[in-house]
Design an enzyme around this catalytic site. Structure first.
Site, mmCIF file in Angstrom:
data_model
loop_
_atom_site.group_PDB
_atom_site.id
_atom_site.type_symbol
_atom_site.label_atom_id
_atom_site.label_comp_id
_atom_site.label_asym_id
_atom_site.label_seq_id
_atom_site.Cartn_x
_atom_site.Cartn_y
_atom_site.Cartn_z
ATOM 1 N N GLU A 281 0.833 -1.209 0.000
ATOM 2 C CA GLU A 281 0.000 0.000 0.000
ATOM 3 C C GLU A 281 0.867 1.258 0.000
ATOM 4 O O GLU A 281 0.519 2.260 -0.633
ATOM 5 C CB GLU A 281 -0.928 -0.005 1.216
ATOM 6 C CG GLU A 281 -2.033 -1.044 1.157
ATOM 7 C CD GLU A 281 -2.925 -0.854 -0.056
ATOM 8 O OE1 GLU A 281 -3.382 0.277 -0.307
ATOM 9 O OE2 GLU A 281 -3.150 -1.854 -0.769
ATOM 10 N N TRP A 284 1.813 1.625 -3.551
ATOM 11 C CA TRP A 284 0.719 2.188 -4.357
ATOM 12 C C TRP A 284 0.708 3.708 -4.220
ATOM 13 O O TRP A 284 0.507 4.436 -5.207
ATOM 14 C CB TRP A 284 -0.634 1.618 -3.902
ATOM 15 C CG TRP A 284 -1.073 0.401 -4.645
ATOM 16 C CD1 TRP A 284 -1.118 -0.880 -4.167
ATOM 17 C CD2 TRP A 284 -1.559 0.339 -5.992
ATOM 18 N NE1 TRP A 284 -1.591 -1.729 -5.146
ATOM 19 C CE2 TRP A 284 -1.881 -1.006 -6.265
ATOM 20 C CE3 TRP A 284 -1.753 1.293 -6.991
ATOM 21 C CZ2 TRP A 284 -2.382 -1.413 -7.508
ATOM 22 C CZ3 TRP A 284 -2.259 0.885 -8.226
ATOM 23 C CH2 TRP A 284 -2.559 -0.450 -8.475
ATOM 24 N N TRP A 313 -21.205 10.557 -19.805
ATOM 25 C CA TRP A 313 -21.633 10.705 -18.410
ATOM 26 C C TRP A 313 -22.985 11.410 -18.347
ATOM 27 O O TRP A 313 -23.271 12.313 -19.129
ATOM 28 C CB TRP A 313 -20.609 11.515 -17.619
ATOM 29 C CG TRP A 313 -19.218 10.962 -17.644
ATOM 30 C CD1 TRP A 313 -18.123 11.515 -18.248
ATOM 31 C CD2 TRP A 313 -18.755 9.748 -17.045
ATOM 32 N NE1 TRP A 313 -17.012 10.723 -18.067
ATOM 33 C CE2 TRP A 313 -17.369 9.631 -17.321
ATOM 34 C CE3 TRP A 313 -19.379 8.742 -16.293
ATOM 35 C CZ2 TRP A 313 -16.600 8.559 -16.885
ATOM 36 C CZ3 TRP A 313 -18.599 7.670 -15.847
ATOM 37 C CH2 TRP A 313 -17.238 7.591 -16.142
ATOM 38 N N ASN A 348 -10.797 2.570 3.064
ATOM 39 C CA ASN A 348 -10.370 2.476 1.669
ATOM 40 C C ASN A 348 -11.259 1.579 0.825
ATOM 41 O O ASN A 348 -11.554 1.888 -0.332
ATOM 42 C CB ASN A 348 -8.918 1.980 1.588
ATOM 43 C CG ASN A 348 -8.371 2.075 0.178
ATOM 44 O OD1 ASN A 348 -8.337 3.147 -0.418
ATOM 45 N ND2 ASN A 348 -7.954 0.947 -0.379
ATOM 46 N N TRP A 366 -16.732 10.810 -12.954
ATOM 47 C CA TRP A 366 -15.894 10.535 -11.787
ATOM 48 C C TRP A 366 -15.284 11.803 -11.203
ATOM 49 O O TRP A 366 -14.990 11.859 -9.999
ATOM 50 C CB TRP A 366 -14.793 9.532 -12.141
ATOM 51 C CG TRP A 366 -13.877 9.966 -13.255
ATOM 52 C CD1 TRP A 366 -14.038 9.726 -14.595
ATOM 53 C CD2 TRP A 366 -12.677 10.728 -13.144
ATOM 54 N NE1 TRP A 366 -13.011 10.285 -15.317
ATOM 55 C CE2 TRP A 366 -12.152 10.906 -14.454
ATOM 56 C CE3 TRP A 366 -11.972 11.272 -12.062
ATOM 57 C CZ2 TRP A 366 -10.977 11.612 -14.706
ATOM 58 C CZ3 TRP A 366 -10.803 11.975 -12.308
ATOM 59 C CH2 TRP A 366 -10.312 12.132 -13.621
ATOM 60 N N TRP A 389 -9.943 7.159 -7.862
ATOM 61 C CA TRP A 389 -11.162 7.426 -8.620
ATOM 62 C C TRP A 389 -11.055 6.908 -10.051
ATOM 63 O O TRP A 389 -12.011 6.320 -10.583
ATOM 64 C CB TRP A 389 -11.468 8.926 -8.600
ATOM 65 C CG TRP A 389 -12.328 9.272 -7.429
ATOM 66 C CD1 TRP A 389 -11.921 9.709 -6.213
ATOM 67 C CD2 TRP A 389 -13.748 9.150 -7.360
ATOM 68 N NE1 TRP A 389 -12.998 9.869 -5.377
ATOM 69 C CE2 TRP A 389 -14.136 9.540 -6.057
ATOM 70 C CE3 TRP A 389 -14.727 8.760 -8.266
ATOM 71 C CZ2 TRP A 389 -15.465 9.541 -5.637
ATOM 72 C CZ3 TRP A 389 -16.055 8.760 -7.857
ATOM 73 C CH2 TRP A 389 -16.415 9.149 -6.556
#
Length: 475
Positions: A281, A284, A313, A348, A366, A389
């Site tokens: 993590e 990341w 969208w 998360n 988004w 996202w």
């Protein structure tokens, strides 16, 4: 006495393992400076709870610096474009000969820092910059072809190789210096346009290096070994909740890595599955900063995968507001959004679930969700927030395949099996039996407890999203 050196603090509000602060202290007496740029923070959607956290940590840092005889100067510059002039003026006032600071990585931040460096050099003053937020400078890892990585697993392999050959060390705090005939500024308790955090938020996120280190040590002692098994359970204390301290630099990534290595007998790619998962993590986090620098379009509200800019969208303000306020009729989504509004933080797993619900089930852009999260999160970070996202919306690097849609009901049953998290945050369902708490309730019960009916049908909303993405992929 050697000439005064300025240390420009930003998201690195700590004395220990602060690259710029330590290196400045090796060159002469240090004066620390922190610039308030409220107009820029507002334009960048920084949340009031995050600004409050900065100010509280700045007060704690000022006390720590005082024990080292390092004065703290605070200057309100309004916007980032005035930083160079303010720092040069302070250097002139103090007859300082150098400026030290740690790099930041958004487009505006890089432009600001480059301008500061250029103007200091033009004035004949020293300017030194350091990699501090990250384990690796974001342009240092490349593919064999010399191009930036686009896939996390490949980036991680290279990161592992670098860590095997050179493990970054943690620096000590500077030694106590001789007192300077200068006074320190007192950080403001609150800024205009940024309301103070609630008492609950301040209690949940105590300020200062000592509080951060205590939370890190407690996590490593109590939860790290089981992290891989509990991290997806919002009803358990399975995550570190250290992200606010990392984002604001109260902790360094090196301190976190070394704490995990101590538990895992020096290993970062093997050993305890929990420790390996948590270190991944951290990587990341590193990867999303790397993407921010090497693919700057993501800083400009653009999709990492340009083709997905054509997704049709929907425009549905009522649905967006229901999602923002935790009134969608899907208990796990609503519980997560209310947790965010109340605490300034969200688990998360639920960030991914809420993001996918907005971008897939509601088929809303988004970017509207990304912006809302930044305006609420105490750990709001452009790189990590954007990366998460875009992953959820299938527009980013390593993105979820477009046909992957998390079902909020099955996800709730899997990760909040007894409904404890839902009951904690959705008071209307506090007395609902476990057998029915995860799924939308019958109309009669909804009316009785003022909980809304589902705003969409999951099956038809799934098909709508799949159709939109299929048509995008069809020549």
């Amino acid at each position: 006495m050697n000439a005064i050196q300025l240390c420009w603090l930003r998201n690195d509000l700590r004395c220990t393992d602060n690259q710029a602060l330590w290196h400045a202290s090796q060159q002469g007496p240090v004066v620390a400076v922190w610039l308030i740029s409220g107009d820029t923070w507002k334009a960048h959607d920084d949340a009031p709870v995050k600004i409050d956290f900065w100010l509280r940590n700045l007060r704690e840092l000022g006390l720590s610096l005082a024990t080292l005889n390092i004065p703290l100067r605070i200057i309100d510059v309004g916007t980032w474009s005035h930083c160079a002039e303010a720092l040069l003026e302070l250097a002139s006032q103090l007859n300082a000969q150098g400026l030290f600071f740690n790099d930041e990585y958004g487009i505006h931040e890089q432009a600001r820092d480059a301008e500061v460096e250029r103007k200091f050099q033009h004035a004949g003053l020293d300017c030194r910059r350091f990699t501090d937020q990250l384990l690796f400078a974001p342009t240092s890892l490349k593919t064999q072809a010399g191009t930036p990585f686009k896939v996390f697993s490949q980036f991680r392999r290279q990161a592992y190789a670098q860590l095997h050959s050179h493990l970054p060390a943690c620096l000590p705090a500077p030694q106590r210096q001789s007192a300077l005939p200068l006074t320190s500024d007192t950080p403001p308790a609150q800024l205009d346009d940024f309301p103070a955090a609630s008492p609950l938020q301040q209690q949940l996120w105590p300020a200062g290096e000592a509080a951060a280190q205590q939370r890190l040590e407690q996590f490593c002692h109590d939860a790290l070994m089981d992290y891989h098994a509990t991290r997806d359970r919002p009803d358990l204390q399975g995550t570190s909740q250290l992200s606010p301290y990392l984002v604001s630099g109260i902790l360094s990534v090196r301190q976190c890595l070394h704490a995990a290595l101590r538990v895992n007998q020096g290993e970062f790619a093997s050993g305890s599955p929990g420790a390996v998962a948590w270190i991944n993590e951290l990587l990341w986090r590193e990867f999303y900063k790397y993407i921010l620098v090497n693919f700057p379009r993501v800083s400009r509200h653009r999709a990492f995968r340009p083709a997905t800019e054509a997704i049709p969208w929907r425009n549905d303000p009522a649905a967006l507001e229901a999602w923002q306020q935790g009134r969608t009729g899907f208990p796990i989504i609503d519980a997560a959004m209310r947790q965010l509004a109340t605490t300034g933080w969200m688990h998360n797993r639920l960030r991914m679930l809420c993001a996918m619900f907005l971008s897939k089930n509601l088929l809303l852009d988004w970017r509207s969700g990304e912006r809302w999260f930044m305006r609420q999160l105490i750990d709001g970070d452009l790189a990590a927030n954007n990366g998460g996202w875009q992953w959820s919306a299938s527009t980013g690097t390593d993105a979820a395949p477009y046909f992957r849609l998390f079902n909020p009901i099955s996800q709730a049953r899997k990760f909040d099996p007894q409904g404890d998290f839902i009951r904690q945050w959705v008071s209307e369902l506090a007395n609902t039996p476990t057998v029915s708490i995860h799924a939308p309730q019958p109309d009669s019960l909804l009316k009785d407890n003022d909980y809304p009916a589902p705003i969409i049908d999951l099956a038809s909303s799934r098909e709508r999203a799949l159709t939109a993405f299929r048509e995008l992929a069809t020549p």
